[in-house]
Design a protein around this motif. Structure first.
Motif, PDB file in Angstrom:
ATOM      1  N   GLU A 158      -1.002  95.541 100.287  1.00 30.62           N
ATOM      2  CA  GLU A 158      -0.181  96.082  99.212  1.00 30.62           C
ATOM      3  C   GLU A 158       1.147  95.344  99.053  1.00 30.62           C
ATOM      4  O   GLU A 158       1.785  95.424  97.990  1.00 30.62           O
ATOM      5  CB  GLU A 158       0.115  97.572  99.457  1.00 30.62           C
ATOM      6  N   LEU A 159       1.593  94.652 100.105  1.00 29.98           N
ATOM      7  CA  LEU A 159       2.894  93.983 100.048  1.00 29.98           C
ATOM      8  C   LEU A 159       2.773  92.478  99.823  1.00 29.98           C
ATOM      9  O   LEU A 159       3.773  91.765  99.876  1.00 29.98           O
ATOM     10  CB  LEU A 159       3.675  94.244 101.345  1.00 29.98           C
ATOM     11  N   LEU A 160       1.565  92.005  99.585  1.00 29.24           N
ATOM     12  CA  LEU A 160       1.354  90.575  99.369  1.00 29.24           C
ATOM     13  C   LEU A 160       0.875  90.339  97.944  1.00 29.24           C
ATOM     14  O   LEU A 160       0.073  91.105  97.407  1.00 29.24           O
ATOM     15  CB  LEU A 160       0.326  90.027 100.364  1.00 29.24           C
ATOM     16  N   SER A 161       1.376  89.262  97.348  1.00 30.61           N
ATOM     17  CA  SER A 161       0.941  88.930  95.986  1.00 30.61           C
ATOM     18  C   SER A 161      -0.215  87.948  95.983  1.00 30.61           C
ATOM     19  O   SER A 161      -0.868  87.772  94.951  1.00 30.61           O
ATOM     20  CB  SER A 161       2.105  88.340  95.196  1.00 30.61           C
ATOM     21  N   GLY A 162      -0.478  87.307  97.103  1.00 34.53           N
ATOM     22  CA  GLY A 162      -1.581  86.362  97.148  1.00 34.53           C
ATOM     23  C   GLY A 162      -1.609  85.593  98.446  1.00 34.53           C
ATOM     24  O   GLY A 162      -0.719  85.707  99.297  1.00 34.53           O
ATOM     25  N   VAL A 163      -2.660  84.815  98.600  1.00 32.80           N
ATOM     26  CA  VAL A 163      -2.854  83.955  99.765  1.00 32.80           C
ATOM     27  C   VAL A 163      -3.406  82.629  99.285  1.00 32.80           C
ATOM     28  O   VAL A 163      -4.317  82.596  98.444  1.00 32.80           O
ATOM     29  CB  VAL A 163      -3.826  84.580 100.786  1.00 32.80           C
TER      30      VAL A 163
END
Length: 939
Positions: free
Chosen positions: A166-171
């Motif tokens: 939930e706290l990441l926009s992408g990898v």
């Protein structure tokens, strides 16, 4: 000593302090030059784009799509990821959020594991560790916002379930390196990214709430329910010169597990009643594990952009996790009952492979055990990045970062048995049926459900044992990069040049006090009702109910526990490892053509100097007249690696791209293998010394790599790709025994006992060493297609699919895992020869449905055994299916609300391990299905 310590700390902080000073100087220069830069901005040359800039630009464009295009939901995330891949100069894979706070899977590890060439290993039912291109997690590096981060494990590999999706926009996963990519891994580099608030055109607030339930149901004192809550806030101020993003995520996940396990090894030891030469196991257990994991995480970013030529970003990430569970288990040895009554087999069954499949064990003396584990993890990561663009086209970037991880564990066990009366030991005849494709069955003749009849007492495994492992990992770093447009004379080939310096200072400390848990002064006793939970049901293994209880409460009331680090075999388990690395790099970014075909890419060189060292102690039994004593031991090594890298991509007609990459790659050794601790002794009969332990003088893994990829795009909507890779590993690290090792410094003060020979100067030393390497190759096939490209009748439907085929001629030996994988050569840990991923989805008019499958063939996995040490197991390939259905309101009073229902592990896939051949099972585990129901609200 105080002066020396202070000097060391001062020296340790100097590079980071220097980085802060450089960053402050850049800020001062930026403030002084803002007005002049603003006046001349129109006349200034366009600043060159580095690979990081291109990735950031693609990511920013994807983020802006959240507000400026009509693509929504699943398609939004897919198209954003395609954009990142298409615009990269390197070979990459990407996962992008469908919406802020809404990555497509519950776990970031599950999202990553769906990418081509990547696979996950489940731990406690969750995807936790990632293998890239068939190599174990040791060979990959994980970054957070482009910076290497610490880990809570003994090694450097990251446990991904500690980072909430939930706290990441992408990898972004970089499969090929480039000189500007500092901290790169050998198999790949995984960069987790948080949002940059100024990439958004307006304020965004997202709230998520999900409830979950495990299909195994509640047991003992543990519920089967949990929840996931998150909130994120993104806003811009001061005429979009300041951006702020904040995020919070909370998770409570139930731990529910059913397991039957057999002892390793399966061997041909003679057993009364078994045919000679039969492969058999020495023991069996069945357990129900219950508990929960709680995790809280915070993310924050402040982005300051007073002009287009200066951007300053401060970001931080904090996560805290608590995992607590108890395994209530029925267990028995099939080789010894602790008494004189013989253990015999009656009516044994044996298959055509010579493996025992069942029988009745006579005179067994089973235990009912409580195995309690508590683990607290904390990770803090922060960074300050400043980018300044000058009129001349020069761009300077300075980055200061720090991360810290701590892990504290408590493991306790209680052992109970039916109480033996004088002359009347309550032995049992137990029927057994061993299975590799289901739970093995255990049918005792006696009942073990009454807690008043089970006594804490000394058993063949003692009355209990406990451990308190702890890890502390610190990493401080500084990076300075300069970028300059290419001179006119070279502009036909190169767009710009980069030069940079990165310094990282890392230290990892491990401590592990241990000790017996003994019955107290009251003597053997049943565990009181005040500590009893509801009994657990082991019917899945043929057993029925057994008691479950509060293990820490029982230890505190009835037992004594005094953990220590001072016993001779525990002393080397405490160690410190330090690692200082300085990286200097040069990179030329290519923007040219060959035979009229546009070509871009980069060519560069990294020079990486590493200074590694370790400190520990060992027990020398020859000291003090044979009474023994503790001695310090340390060691280390310095080395420099030169890592050239080339990435080329050609843009062919028809939106096609061909990529080619060459590189020399390096991955540092496992941290725990670099520890200096040893167990040392001298054979009193021969005087020959010997030892086993870690090796602080290890060289890194090194490889030469070639990659080739063809990609066909359909704008940013779809693509198909074929990629091949080849890696020539120059060496591999595994445990070996070295003859004629020089022990002269260990036996200098050796005084033999009367009648014993003097110590020899050489002997055998068993430790990790750099051994022979080999070759690894693979083929990756990928497609991401909205099916409306095939026919308008399938509008809204789509698939993403990949297949990876790996092979290697590398074999290793692992003496520590010989009981499970054998003493002979084995294949690379983590290597599955085939990995498949498939996602089919439908999305239209606010409605969305998705079903995903990730499948991998058999592999050798890594687990932690009771001693806290790494061990290897053969793991049966598995197929994990997840399904999700949802509806998003796009207008009316409920606009911005999304409803979601999800099932993870839809087919209730078991986790299975075996010894040598699949008819010799070790573990059969089920973690159940997880059902989630929730809502998202965005405004």
């Amino acid at each position: 000593m105080k002066t020396s310590h202070a000097s060391r700390e001062l020296f340790r902080m100097q590079p980071v302090a220097a980085g802060c000073l450089v960053t402050l100087a850049l800020m001062a220069g930026a403030a002084h030059g803002q007005q002049a830069q603003a006046q001349n901005q129109a006349a200034a040359p366009a600043p060159a784009q580095t690979e990081a800039d291109k990735q950031a630009a693609a990511k920013a464009a994807a983020d802006r799509q959240l507000e400026t295009v009509t693509v929504t939901g699943i398609r939004r995330g897919i198209e954003a990821a395609i954009s990142v891949k298409k615009n990269s100069d390197a070979i990459v894979e990407a996962v992008s959020a469908e919406d802020i706070g809404k990555l497509p899977d519950v776990s970031i590890a599950e999202s990553i594991a769906r990418l081509p060439g990547l696979s996950a290993q489940r731990v406690a039912g969750r995807a936790q560790v990632i293998s890239v291109r068939g190599l174990s997690p040791d060979f990959a590096t994980t970054l957070l916002n482009g910076r290497e981060v610490v880990s809570t494990g003994d090694n450097r590999s990251v446990e991904f379930d500690q980072y909430p999706s939930e706290l990441l926009s992408g990898v972004v996963v970089y499969k090929t390196p480039f000189a500007d990519l500092v901290g790169q891994g050998l198999s790949g580099t995984i960069d987790m990214q948080t949002v940059r608030p100024l990439n958004f055109s307006t304020r965004v607030v997202t709230l998520n709430a999900r409830g979950q339930r495990n299909s195994l149901g509640k047991a003992a004192n543990a519920d089967a329910t949990g929840n996931r809550l998150s909130a994120s806030y993104i806003d811009q101020f001061a005429d979009r010169k300041v951006g702020v993003s904040l995020g919070y995520a909370h998770q409570e996940t139930p731990t529910q597990e059913e397991q039957v396990g057999l002892y390793e090894p399966w061997d041909q030891s003679g057993r009364t009643g078994l045919p000679t030469g039969t492969y058999n196991s020495g023991g069996i257990k069945a357990l129900r594990r219950t508990g929960k994991t709680e995790r809280d995480a915070l993310m924050g970013t402040i982005e300051f952009r007073p002009t287009q030529n200066w951007t300053s970003v401060v970001d931080g990430f904090w996560t805290k996790a608590k995992q607590e569970d108890t395994a209530n288990q029925f267990e028995m040895s099939m080789t010894w009952n602790g008494n004189n009554a013989p253990l015999d087999w009656s009516n044994p069954t044996v298959n055509n492979n010579g493996t025992q499949t069942g029988g009745t064990l006579l005179n067994a003396y089973p235990l009912v055990r409580g195995m309690y584990n508590k683990r607290d993890d904390k990770i803090v990561a922060a960074g300050w990045n400043n980018k300044l663009k000058f009129e001349s086209g020069l761009t300077l970037t300075a980055d200061v970062n720090y991360s810290k991880a701590t892990r504290k564990e408590l493991s306790l066990e209680n052992n109970t048995q039916l109480l033996a009366a004088p002359g009347a030991i309550p032995l049992d005849n137990v029927k057994l049926a061993f299975s590799s494709g289901d739970f093995s069955q255990i049918v005792p003749g006696r009942s073990y459900s009454d807690p008043t009849q089970l006594y804490l007492q000394n058993t063949i495994y003692g009355s209990g044992y406990g451990k308190l492992p702890s890890v502390k990992d610190d990493l401080a770093g500084f990076k300075l990069v300069g970028n300059m447009p290419a001179p006119e004379a070279m502009s036909g080939w190169f767009s710009d040049f980069e030069a940079g310096l990165n310094y990282a200072d890392r230290s990892k400390k491990k401590r592990q006090p241990e000790g017996n848990i003994n019955v107290g002064a009251q003597g053997n006793t049943a565990i009181g009702s005040e500590f009893q939970y509801s009994p657990v049901d082991l019917s899945f293994a043929g057993l029925g109910l057994i008691p479950a209880w509060n293990v820490p409460g029982a230890v505190g009331r009835y037992m004594t526990f005094q953990p220590t680090e001072s016993l001779n075999y525990l002393i080397p388990k405490a160690w410190d490892v330090k690692e200082k690395s300085t990286t200097v790099f040069l990179q030329a970014n290519i923007d040219s053509s060959t035979f009229g075909i546009p070509m871009r890419g980069n060519v560069g060189l990294q020079a990486v100097h590493t200074d590694q060292s370790s400190q520990s102690n060992y027990w020398d039994s020859t000291l003090n007249g044979g009474a023994g004593g503790v001695k310090p031991i340390d060691g280390g090594k310095k080395y420099t690696d030169y890592l050239p890298a080339l990435n080329l991509s050609w843009q062919l007609p028809g939106d096609q791209t061909v990529r080619f990459a060459l590189a020399k790659q390096m991955a540092r050794p496992r941290v725990e293998q670099m520890n200096a601790g040893i167990e040392f002794g001298v054979d009193g009969a021969t005087g020959k010394p010997g030892a086993s332990g870690g090796n602080p003088t290890l060289n890194p893994w090194r490889a030469n790599a070639v990659d080739l990829s063809w990609e066909k795009y359909f704008g940013n909507k779809a693509y198909v790709a074929v990629a091949g890779y080849f890696k020539d590993l120059r060496s591999y690290i595994y445990k070996q025994t070295v003859d004629n090792y020089d022990f002269s410094r260990f036996v200098t003060d050796y005084v033999p006992q009367p009648g014993q020979p003097p110590a020899q100067l050489t002997g055998n030393f068993t430790a990790p060493y750099n051994g022979q390497g080999g070759q690894l190759r693979g083929l990756e096939l990928t497609a991401s297609l909205p099916l409306e490209l095939v026919t308008p009748a399938l509008k809204g439907f789509g698939i993403t699919a990949s297949g990876t085929f790996n092979s290697s001629n590398i074999t290793i030996r692992d003496p520590d895992s010989a009981s499970s994988v054998g003493s002979g050569p084995i294949t690379l840990p983590g290597l599955s020869k085939r990995v498949y991923n498939l996602t089919a989805y439908y999305e239209a008019n606010g409605f969305e449905f998705r079903v995903s499958q990730r499948k991998r063939s058999d592999f050798i996995g890594e687990i932690g055994n009771f001693n806290g040490a790494r061990t290897l197991r053969y793991v049966v390939g598995e197929s994990i299916v997840d399904a999700q259905i949802g509806y998003n309101f796009t207008d009316g009073p409920l606009k911005g609300l999304g409803l979601l229902a999800q099932v993870n592990n839809l087919t209730d896939e078991a986790y299975r391990t075996y010894a040598g051949t699949k008819d010799r099972p070790l573990e059969y585990v089920k973690w159940g299905r997880t059902f989630l129901l929730g809502a998202t609200y965005k405004f």
